[in-house]
Design a protein around this motif. Structure first.
Motif, PDB file in Angstrom:
ATOM      1  N   GLN A 102       0.807  -1.216   0.000  1.00 11.43           N
ATOM      2  CA  GLN A 102       0.000   0.000   0.000  1.00 11.43           C
ATOM      3  C   GLN A 102       0.846   1.275   0.000  1.00 11.43           C
ATOM      4  N   ASP A 103       1.941   1.292   0.755  1.00  9.97           N
ATOM      5  CA  ASP A 103       2.700   2.520   0.910  1.00  9.97           C
ATOM      6  C   ASP A 103       4.042   2.379   0.197  1.00  9.97           C
ATOM      7  N   GLY A 160       4.649   9.324  -7.219  1.00  7.82           N
ATOM      8  CA  GLY A 160       4.099   8.472  -8.266  1.00  7.82           C
ATOM      9  C   GLY A 160       5.167   7.621  -8.938  1.00  7.82           C
ATOM     10  N   GLU A 182      -3.964  -0.732  -3.194  1.00 10.76           N
ATOM     11  CA  GLU A 182      -4.006   0.654  -3.669  1.00 10.76           C
ATOM     12  C   GLU A 182      -2.863   0.955  -4.642  1.00 10.76           C
ATOM     13  N   VAL A 184      -2.463   2.344  -7.572  1.00  9.46           N
ATOM     14  CA  VAL A 184      -2.320   3.577  -8.357  1.00  9.46           C
ATOM     15  C   VAL A 184      -2.806   4.797  -7.585  1.00  9.46           C
ATOM     16  N   SER A 185      -2.845   4.675  -6.252  1.00  2.76           N
ATOM     17  CA  SER A 185      -3.473   5.732  -5.458  1.00  2.76           C
ATOM     18  C   SER A 185      -2.729   7.064  -5.529  1.00  2.76           C
ATOM     19  N   SER A 186      -1.412   7.067  -5.845  1.00  2.00           N
ATOM     20  CA  SER A 186      -0.792   8.395  -5.960  1.00  2.00           C
ATOM     21  C   SER A 186      -0.433   8.742  -7.397  1.00  2.00           C
ATOM     22  N   LEU A 187      -1.188   8.189  -8.337  1.00  2.00           N
ATOM     23  CA  LEU A 187      -0.903   8.518  -9.734  1.00  2.00           C
ATOM     24  C   LEU A 187      -2.008   9.389 -10.311  1.00  2.00           C
ATOM     25  N   ASP A 188      -1.601  10.363 -11.104  1.00  2.00           N
ATOM     26  CA  ASP A 188      -2.579  11.212 -11.757  1.00  2.00           C
ATOM     27  C   ASP A 188      -3.298  10.423 -12.842  1.00  2.00           C
ATOM     28  N   ARG A 192      -2.173   6.750 -14.358  1.00  2.00           N
ATOM     29  CA  ARG A 192      -3.066   5.746 -13.824  1.00  2.00           C
ATOM     30  C   ARG A 192      -3.712   4.941 -14.951  1.00  2.00           C
ATOM     31  N   HIS A 215      -9.851   2.121  -2.955  1.00  2.00           N
ATOM     32  CA  HIS A 215     -10.991   2.919  -2.532  1.00  2.00           C
ATOM     33  C   HIS A 215     -11.563   3.649  -3.745  1.00  2.00           C
TER      34      HIS A 215
ATOM     35  N   SER B  42       2.289  13.281 -12.334  1.00  2.00           N
ATOM     36  CA  SER B  42       3.312  12.698 -11.479  1.00  2.00           C
ATOM     37  C   SER B  42       4.685  13.221 -11.902  1.00  2.00           C
ATOM     38  N   GLU B 177      -1.250  14.830  -0.942  1.00  2.00           N
ATOM     39  CA  GLU B 177      -1.967  13.564  -1.116  1.00  2.00           C
ATOM     40  C   GLU B 177      -2.440  13.014   0.226  1.00  2.00           C
ATOM     41  N   THR B 180      -4.983   9.493  -0.017  1.00  2.00           N
ATOM     42  CA  THR B 180      -4.786   8.365  -0.940  1.00  2.00           C
ATOM     43  C   THR B 180      -5.206   7.036  -0.340  1.00  2.00           C
ATOM     44  N   HIS B 210      -4.293  14.035  -6.829  1.00  2.00           N
ATOM     45  CA  HIS B 210      -4.461  13.698  -8.227  1.00  2.00           C
ATOM     46  C   HIS B 210      -5.931  13.436  -8.489  1.00  2.00           C
TER      47      HIS B 210
END
Ligand SMILES: Nc1ncnc2c1ncn2[C@@H]1O[C@H](COP(=O)(O)OP(=O)(O)OP(=O)(O)O)[C@@H](O)[C@H]1O
Ligand SMILES: Nc1ncnc2c1ncn2[C@@H]1O[C@H](COP(=O)(O)OP(=O)(O)OP(=O)(O)O)[C@@H](O)[C@H]1O
Ligand code: SF4
Ligand SMILES: [Mg+2]
Ligand SMILES: [Mg+2]
Lengths: 344, 323
Positions: A102-103, A160, A182, A184-188, A192, A215, B42, B177, B180, B210
């Protein structure tokens, strides 16, 4: 799009989770039942999305499937074989089943370059052509040209970019199943889209199966065949993506969908009541203290309000049918493990 | 009044391969009570920009321009003053900082400490009460004060980080973020909390995300960055519904609509690769990927220009009657 039990090879689901429970001790002496009887099956080349409130047990489920958490009870099977926790067997298993954590920042060793991070899997499993594999995986994950990233360290990457290094690391060993928490949670939106398209392609070309914790219901709509909804350690609804998103059955799923801005037709429901806590699972239906259907009298009108507050619901079986664990919708439920045992 | 002001901020990393200009001249201001959204591809420089606000950039980075918190320039103030500003005046929720909590200290303790350290009027009792209130506001059961970080889920840690940033009542909160790992329901609750505090206490908030739907519903204004610069800025709803910059339009379009047959099994992306900060294309850095590019785009370094009331955008088509 195979349903569990009818995979491409005709030999049943690739991955099965049966009656899985995980109890953590700690936190002021209270036992936290993070998973409390979960059934789940993933077919070959199937993509299943797991959704649910923060803290409902999604990561614990993923870590259990990878053998990183020992279940308190229940079984995990890969191609019909129960998971063995012997070191050699686990190593072999983790070539076939990969986890995307996740992280991403926590998942990467700050002292390992991008090359080392992605090469680790292929090296452990002696897959050969390490540089070629690493470069291919990075390019697939959208880090192009790969040479420009190989020698960098995690702190020299954006959030990302780190997330994509982790994805590249998982894909580099050509797994059969990916459990992605999760991913792709920090991808624009643009990156994504590319990663999700890649996952769909790998499923088509290589028969990759994917269990994706998210989510992001838009992601489920984009790639998942089925959706599994969890609440407080249990699956409370499952079905095809279309069914769950357009005809949600469980009051929790309805509440969840009602706050998604991309779905307009449902009036927004805000859940009141205390945040759920796995060290204090409510009796009866575990959702009842926050259930809008119980609060607004729907349950009483159906004559089930007492059941909601006091009668235990069964555990949903791992089938492809659209099912919900709610007294309002009587489905063909298995009795919970505890009841089965006490009944002999 | 602006509680945070960035004037022509540049940030360049020095690397073995040469300088990497990650932020190339950003002007932004946030008023007390305002919630500003920041989006962008990104690697476009959002987190680098955030680092410059509290002078937390790595030593390999050079920052020029002015960063004013409550009118004071952060980049030139004394270390002593900076330390006070970092807790009391401006707080940052860092991207992916879930592992930065102290693994061997209970959550409650970690939240109480900064209050006792920075608020001379606080007593252990009042600090504990405040922490209990903050945990409840971010939707965490009270038992979690006794937890160690490893006993929390990803989203629970993320909410602890938000509570931590709020402990000393900052004037400026920057959240990179912050949601997330949160499901939509908890996310809505946390964002409402931030907006509420901004309104009540006149705190200025910057939310980096994002997730355009989050920004559109939560923020007053949104800035979108591309290749180290702001390329469009305007009122949140308007900006996404009628984006003027082709990149922002593409971003808004790439967002899936649930239930729409067209996007089922068809995730939308953007063709081409994001540029490297040290090898930017000539002219408008977006031109190699832009569907609306004309000859001019590859040669003119387009800067922000007026694009309607309260709006600016950096595209040759803007203001020229097109776009
Ligand atoms: N310490 C560093 N040395 C060299 N380059 C760096 C360093 N840190 C970041 N970069 C580069 O600077 C650019 C901007 O990074 P930054 O983290 O600010 O992006 P971002 O907009 O926050 O992206 P994301 O949405 O992926 O988090 C990226 O191309 C990144 O690779
Ligand atoms: N080691 C542990 N000891 C005690 N409780 C734990 C431990 N690990 C997890 N928990 C608890 O178990 C529950 C499930 O955690 P899990 O990480 O699986 O949630 P999650 O669904 O992944 O949530 P998120 O979406 O926030 O990441 C949480 O309430 C968490 O506090
Ligand atoms: S069983 Fe009752 S309390 Fe539980 S979700 Fe259904 S209606 Fe609500
Ligand atoms: Mg999790
Ligand atoms: Mg960032």
């Amino acid at each position: 799009m195979s349903l569990p039990g009818e995979s491409d090879t005709g030999s049943g689901p690739v991955l099965e989770v049966e009656d899985l429970s995980v109890t953590f001790r700690g936190r002021g002496g209270l036992a936290a039942r993070a998973l409390d009887g979960v059934n789940l099956a993933i077919g070959a080349a199937e993509i299943v999305a797991v959704v649910g409130e923060s803290g409902c047990g999604k990561t614990t489920l993923g870590r259990s499937i990878l053998g990183l958490v020992r279940p308190t009870s229940g079984t995990i099977r890969f191609r019909g074989e129960p998971l063995s926790y012997a070191a050699r067997a686990l190593k072999r298993y983790r070539r076939d089943v990969q986890l995307v954590l996740q992280d991403p920042t926590g998942a990467l060793n700050p002292r390992h370059s991008v090359y080392e991070a992605v090469a680790e899997g292929p090296r452990v499993h002696r897959l050969g052509d390490e540089p070629g594999r690493v470069a291919r995986s990075l390019a697939q994950a959208g880090l192009r040209p790969p040479e420009r990233f190989l020698l960098r360290y995690p702190h020299e990457l954006s959030g990302g970019q780190r997330q994509r290094v982790v994805i590249a690391g998982a894909l580099a060993v050509e797994p059969k199943v990916v459990v992605a928490d999760e991913p792709v949670s920090s991808l624009d939106a643009s990156v994504r889209g590319e990663i999700l398209a890649l996952l769909l392609r790998l499923r088509e070309q290589l028969g990759l199966s994917l269990l994706v914790v998210t989510h992001d219901l838009g992601l489920a709509w984009n790639i998942a065949d089925r959706i599994v909804v969890m609440y407080l350690g249990r699956v409370v609804e499952q079905g095809s993506t279309e069914q769950v998103l357009s005809h949600p059955q469980h009051p929790y799923t309805r509440a969840l969908l009602s706050v998604v801005p991309e779905i307009e037709h449902i009036p927004s429901v805000v859940l009141s009541g205390e945040a759920p806590d796995p060290s204090r699972i409510p009796p009866g239906c575990r959702f009842h203290p926050r259930c809008p259907a119980l609060a607004d009298g729907t349950a009483a009108a159906a004559g089930i309000a007492d059941d909601c507050r006091g009668r235990e619901l069964g555990v949903l079986p791992a089938t492809g049918d659209h099912l919900a664990a709610c007294h309002l919708r009587p489905p063909p439920l298995h009795p919970p493990a505890a009841l089965r045992e006490s009944a002999g | 009044m602006a509680v945070l002001e960035l004037r022509d901020v540049h940030l360049t990393y020095r690397t073995a391969q040469g300088p990497v200009p990650a932020v190339r001249g950003v002007d932004l201001s946030v008023d007390g009570g305002e919630v500003l959204g920041l989006a962008g591809e990104s690697g476009c420089g959002k987190s680098s920009l955030v680092a410059s606000v509290l002078r937390l950039q790595p030593r390999s980075a050079t920052v020029t321009g002015q960063v004013l918190v409550g009118g004071e320039n952060v980049q030139t103030m004394s270390w002593r003053r900076l330390r006070a500003v970092r807790w009391g005046e401006a707080a940052v929720v860092f991207q992916g900082a879930l592992h930065s909590l102290n693994p061997i200290q209970r959550i409650g303790r970690q939240l109480v400490e900064p209050i006792l350290l920075h608020d001379s009027a606080a007593t252990p009792r009042t600090a504990a009460d405040k922490v209990a209130g903050l945990l409840a506001q971010v939707g965490l059961p009270e038992t979690h004060a006794d937890s160690y970080p490893h006993q929390l889920s990803g989203g629970q840690k993320q909410r602890v980080m938000i509570a931590l940033a709020l402990t000393c009542d900052p004037q400026v909160l920057i959240a990179d973020e912050p949601t997330t790992a949160l499901d939509v329901m908890v996310q809505a609750q946390v964002l409402e909390l931030l907006v509420g505090i901004a309104r009540q206490r006149g705190m200025g908030v910057v939310i980096i995300s994002h997730d355009l739907s989050v920004l559109a519903t939560t923020c007053h204004r949104v800035a979108v960055m591309y290749a180290g610069r702001v390329v469009e800025l305007g009122p949140a709803q308007e900006l996404f519904e009628h984006a003027r910059h082709p990149y922002v339009r593409a971003l808004a379009r790439a967002f899936p609509t649930i239930g729409e047959a067209r996007s089922r099994y068809a995730p939308a992306g953007l063709p081409g690769d994001p540029p490297f900060p040290d090898r930017l294309p000539s002219g408008c850095p977006f031109h190699p990927r832009c569907a609306d590019a004309v000859d001019e785009c590859s040669s003119v370094d387009v800067r922000l220009r007026p694009a309607g009331p309260g709006r600016v955008a950096a595209c040759v088509h803007v203001g020229a009657g097109v776009g």
